[in-house]
Scaffold this active site. Structure first.
Site, PDB file in Angstrom:
ATOM      1  N   HIS A  16       0.825  -1.211   0.000  1.00  0.00           N
ATOM      2  CA  HIS A  16       0.000   0.000   0.000  1.00  0.00           C
ATOM      3  C   HIS A  16       0.862   1.265   0.000  1.00  0.00           C
ATOM      4  O   HIS A  16       2.054   1.235   0.343  1.00  0.00           O
ATOM      5  CB  HIS A  16      -0.927   0.006   1.220  1.00  0.00           C
ATOM      6  N   GLU A  47      -2.068  -7.220   7.303  1.00  0.00           N
ATOM      7  CA  GLU A  47      -0.748  -7.110   7.918  1.00  0.00           C
ATOM      8  C   GLU A  47      -0.693  -7.991   9.169  1.00  0.00           C
ATOM      9  O   GLU A  47      -1.722  -8.338   9.752  1.00  0.00           O
ATOM     10  CB  GLU A  47      -0.468  -5.640   8.276  1.00  0.00           C
TER      11      GLU A  47
END
Length: 211
Positions: A11, A84
């Protein structure tokens, strides 16, 4: 032999990234101005690629990173297995000296092979790999999606790339990454193998340095 091409990206930048705040699966932060610029630079460089599906994690910073592709009408799917790692009690904190020692010991333990060791109140690399396998199995179960875009996160990406290339998780730190970097992978259905064709590429971000 049938192939699938996977464009795997981290990202774009968030304020937490910039400030050095620990940002795991429990922190659902937005892209900052730089992160949005990185996302647009990536879109401008790769909008011509015929992606048949976009896959994101359950965290909004991955959606925001690929939003321009989704706005083209490309279908997308959320896979929380791509989230994550959970850094547990450390999330949302700027590490101090004691915390830095904790991280150093943790990374050294993982690098020595103890990838079953979890973060304090969070996950281990082994646990992350287990949930990633569910997400990757889903992606690979659709051979008609020959070219896909996958947006995820830094530590999780390192873990993913390790086991996709049949390396022990202890070697995860050999896979470098930065915000909005690209790894391009080829998957061969017959041999069930992944090949990395492009690693940690950020050439699409060079235009930002000229602004």
């Amino acid at each position: 032999m049938q192939q699938k091409t996977i464009y795997l990206i981290r990202h774009g930048e968030t304020d937490f990234n910039r400030r050095g705040v620990v940002q795991g699966s429990g922190v659902d932060s937005d892209l900052n101005e730089m992160g949005r610029a990185q996302a647009m630079a990536f879109f401008q460089a790769y909008q011509h690629v015929p992606f048949q599906k976009v896959y994101i994690s359950g965290l909004q910073r991955t959606y925001q990173t690929v939003e321009s592709f989704i706005e083209l009408g490309i279908p997308y799917e959320k896979q929380t297995g791509l989230n994550e790692i959970s850094w547990g009690i450390m999330e949302g904190k700027v590490p101090g000296n004691t915390d830095n020692e904790y991280y150093r010991n943790l990374i050294e333990s993982w690098s020595s092979g103890n990838t079953a060791l979890p973060t304090d109140g969070g996950e281990s690399p082994d646990e992350v790999a287990a949930r990633q396998k569910v997400a990757i199995d889903a992606i690979l179960s659709r051979p008609n999606e020959e070219t896909v875009l996958v947006a995820m996160h830094g530590r999780a990406m390192r873990i993913l790339l390790c086991w996709l290339t049949a390396k022990p998780l202890a070697m995860m730190d050999q896979f470098e990454h930065s915000n909005l970097c690209l790894y391009k992978l080829r998957y061969e259905y017959g041999s069930n193998t992944f090949t990395i064709d492009v690693a940690n590429d950020t050439s699409h971000l060079l235009t930002l340095a000229l602004v």
